[in-house]
Structure formats: C-alpha cells, structure tokens
Design a protein around this motif. Structure first.
Motif, PDB file in Angstrom:
ATOM      1  N   TYR A   1       0.839  -1.198   0.000  1.00  0.00           N
ATOM      2  CA  TYR A   1       0.000   0.000   0.000  1.00  0.00           C
ATOM      3  C   TYR A   1       0.874   1.247   0.000  1.00  0.00           C
ATOM      4  N   GLN A   2       0.593   2.168  -0.910  1.00  0.00           N
ATOM      5  CA  GLN A   2       1.426   3.354  -1.077  1.00  0.00           C
ATOM      6  C   GLN A   2       0.758   4.641  -0.582  1.00  0.00           C
ATOM      7  N   GLY A   3      -0.479   4.528  -0.096  1.00  0.00           N
ATOM      8  CA  GLY A   3      -1.187   5.727   0.339  1.00  0.00           C
ATOM      9  C   GLY A   3      -0.888   6.088   1.788  1.00  0.00           C
ATOM     10  N   TRP A   4      -1.687   7.009   2.285  1.00  0.00           N
ATOM     11  CA  TRP A   4      -1.542   7.480   3.660  1.00  0.00           C
ATOM     12  C   TRP A   4      -2.494   6.737   4.592  1.00  0.00           C
ATOM     13  N   LEU A   5      -2.090   6.625   5.858  1.00  0.00           N
ATOM     14  CA  LEU A   5      -2.937   6.165   6.946  1.00  0.00           C
ATOM     15  C   LEU A   5      -3.266   7.391   7.794  1.00  0.00           C
ATOM     16  N   VAL A   6      -4.550   7.658   7.958  1.00  0.00           N
ATOM     17  CA  VAL A   6      -4.976   8.874   8.653  1.00  0.00           C
ATOM     18  C   VAL A   6      -5.732   8.498   9.918  1.00  0.00           C
ATOM     19  N   VAL A   7      -5.202   8.871  11.065  1.00  0.00           N
ATOM     20  CA  VAL A   7      -5.882   8.637  12.337  1.00  0.00           C
ATOM     21  C   VAL A   7      -7.036   9.620  12.467  1.00  0.00           C
ATOM     22  N   GLU A   8      -8.194   9.096  12.838  1.00  0.00           N
ATOM     23  CA  GLU A   8      -9.341   9.941  13.155  1.00  0.00           C
ATOM     24  C   GLU A   8      -9.863   9.541  14.530  1.00  0.00           C
ATOM     25  N   GLN A   9      -9.833  10.456  15.457  1.00  0.00           N
ATOM     26  CA  GLN A   9     -10.277  10.165  16.814  1.00  0.00           C
ATOM     27  C   GLN A   9     -11.339  11.168  17.237  1.00  0.00           C
ATOM     28  N   ASP A  10     -12.568  10.688  17.382  1.00  0.00           N
ATOM     29  CA  ASP A  10     -13.630  11.582  17.823  1.00  0.00           C
ATOM     30  C   ASP A  10     -13.330  12.117  19.213  1.00  0.00           C
ATOM     31  N   VAL A  11     -13.542  13.404  19.383  1.00  0.00           N
ATOM     32  CA  VAL A  11     -13.183  14.085  20.624  1.00  0.00           C
ATOM     33  C   VAL A  11     -14.287  13.905  21.663  1.00  0.00           C
ATOM     34  N   LEU A  12     -13.907  13.412  22.818  1.00  0.00           N
ATOM     35  CA  LEU A  12     -14.836  13.256  23.938  1.00  0.00           C
ATOM     36  C   LEU A  12     -14.203  13.843  25.191  1.00  0.00           C
ATOM     37  N   PRO A  13     -14.994  14.501  26.065  1.00  0.00           N
ATOM     38  CA  PRO A  13     -14.421  15.086  27.279  1.00  0.00           C
ATOM     39  C   PRO A  13     -13.672  14.079  28.143  1.00  0.00           C
TER      40      PRO A  13
END
Length: 303
Positions: A269-281
């Motif tokens: 795989y040559q693409g990017w890995l993007v972390v997505e973390q929903d923000v919770l208090p």
C-alpha cells in the motif's frame, strides 16, 4: 516493521468536525502544531475554510511544520439531484487546493452528506435493507459520484476515493459493494474507514481484502463493541452513539489493526494512513489522545 507507510492525523481529531461534541474547537494553528508535535507526518484539510484557502499561505504553514497535505473530505448529498451542482463546485475548490498544497499524491475523499437524512441518522449502526436506496436512486447516486470524480481528475489530476460512513446511504457491507459494482474502478476508489466499517456491520479486514486494488486512502478509527451493543439496544442515533464513545481510541476497541497493517504491507500500500479520533471530554485533550494513538501505532511497527 510495517514501514514505510506514512501516518497522518486530521482536524476532526481536534473536534473541528465533530458535531458540537467539544465545547471549544482549537484554532487551525494549534491543530497543525499539535499534529506535527505528536509525531504525524501529514494532515487532512478538514472542513473547507478551516485551514487557510490561499495555496501559497497554506504551503508555507505546512512546510514550517514539516507536514504533508494528504486529503480533503467533501460531503455531497448524492441521492439528491439538486445537490450535485454545489457538490461539484465544492469538490473542485477542494481539489485545486489539495493539488496546489499536497501534489498529485493527495486524495479527494468523497462522501455522502452523512447525518442529514433523519431515518439513516436514527438507525446508524443498525441499518436494515428497507432503509436503503432504490434501484433508480442507486444509479443516480453512483452517476453523481463518478461525475465528481471525473471532473476532479480532469481538472487537477487527483484521484477520488469514496468514504463509506455511518449515518449516510453507503454504510453497510452490501451498500459499499453496490456502489463499488456501479462505479468504474479506474475512476472511483475506496477510502477504507476501519471504525465505520465495523460499526456499519462489516469486517474491515475482509473489506480491505475484497477491494485491495481500490483502497486508495485509509482512515484508522477504532470501535468499542460494548458501546455499539448498547447503542443498538437503546436505539441511539449516530450522534448519540458517537457522544457515548462508540469510536474509541486506537487499541481500545475491536478493530484488528495489526492484521490490517500486515495486509496493507503485503499489498505494498502506497497511500496514507490517517488517524481519526472523535473528541470526547473523558479522553482529555485532543493532543493527549493523538499521542496515545501514535504510541499505539508505533507499537505495531509504524515508526
């Protein structure tokens, strides 16, 4: 080691796109600073207008932090024919800025306008077939997605990957398969989102294996099965499930990240890995969450 896959984060991890779940949204300067400082090499664009839209200025801000622009999320209500004209305009504006700041490797991440159709939002995570599109609607939806991808490629040379997403019309494994079957694999790729796949009733590793040649972009998101079960039992809508933590920090849920990274490595795989973390208090600051997610991925071989 599972290098040389490249790791990015996104403004949504700082609450920029998260439906008012965070009382305070960080400035774009703080978001870019903290993405770089917590060990990520790239960023997505976020909502149009969150980052500077002047290409020269944005290039300078990214360069100063040694960050690469990797993608831009564009929501379009493709089931509504009257939304296509505005969707194409937004996609082209985004693609022009992406091409000017991220180059030809950047990917336009196209999605439904998720969370805007009441019955899909209310049933996210437990969608039934009768809530889906009809035959003519599927044809129109696929045609709209291809039209956007075609115009983006013609004007900017960038690829477009479709982001399946809970709360939209492309959520379940069958819906993903339907869109892939109706579209040209040379024109429209897939943005694999591990958490949305799992909450939508799918298996992210199986999805990756099935569409490996069409996976042009990857979002790393985890899903907490106990919260998912509770959301389904209580009939929570998409926003309520997110607010209760259905998308937890990486390594705290059920997504098999080690297996997914191994599979991505095996397919070069040559693409990017993007972390997505929903923000919770309950998670503390977005920066602290980004640091924990980075440490977890480092432990899996992403140096």
């Amino acid at each position: 080691m599972i290098s040389p896959m490249r790791l990015a984060n996104a403004p949504c991890s700082w609450g920029v796109l998260e439906f008012g779940l965070s009382e305070q949204v960080a400035s774009w300067e703080q978001v870019l600073d903290e993405i770089a400082e917590t060990g990520y090499a790239g960023t997505e664009m976020g909502d149009w207008g969150f980052l500077p839209t002047d290409a020269e200025r944005l290039r300078a801000e990214l360069s100063r932090r040694d960050l690469q622009m990797v993608g831009g999320f564009v929501p379009v209500a493709m089931a509504q024919p009257d939304a296509l004209e505005g969707g194409i305009a937004l996609a082209l504006n985004t693609a022009r800025l992406l091409a000017a700041t991220g180059g030809k490797e950047a990917v336009l991440v196209l999605a439904d306008d998720n969370g805007t159709v009441e019955e899909r939002t209310r049933n996210a995570g437990h969608v039934t077939a009768e809530l889906g599109l009809g035959e003519a609607q599927w044809a129109s939806f696929a045609s709209a997605a291809q039209s956007i991808a075609r115009q983006v490629r013609a004007e900017t040379g960038l690829r477009t990957a479709f982001h399946h997403h809970c709360g939209g019309y492309v959520e379940t494994p069958n819906e993903i398969a339907r869109l892939m079957a109706l579209t040209d694999p040379e024109l429209l790729g897939l943005c694999l989102d591990t958490g949305h796949c799992l909450y939508g009733g799918g298996d992210p590793l199986a999805l990756l294996r099935r569409y490996r040649s069409r996976v042009w972009h990857v979002h790393l998101k985890d899903m907490e099965p106990a919260v998912a079960r509770r959301a389904r039992q209580q009939g929570l809508n998409y926003y309520e499930a997110v607010a209760q933590g259905v998308f937890c920090e990486l390594g705290r849920g059920a997504v098999p990240f080690a297996d997914i990274l191994e599979e991505l490595g095996s397919m070069d795989y040559q693409g990017w890995l993007v972390v997505e973390q929903d923000v919770l208090p309950s998670l503390g600051t977005p920066r602290a969450s980004a640091e924990r997610n980075r440490a977890y991925l480092r432990g899996l071989g992403l140096s």
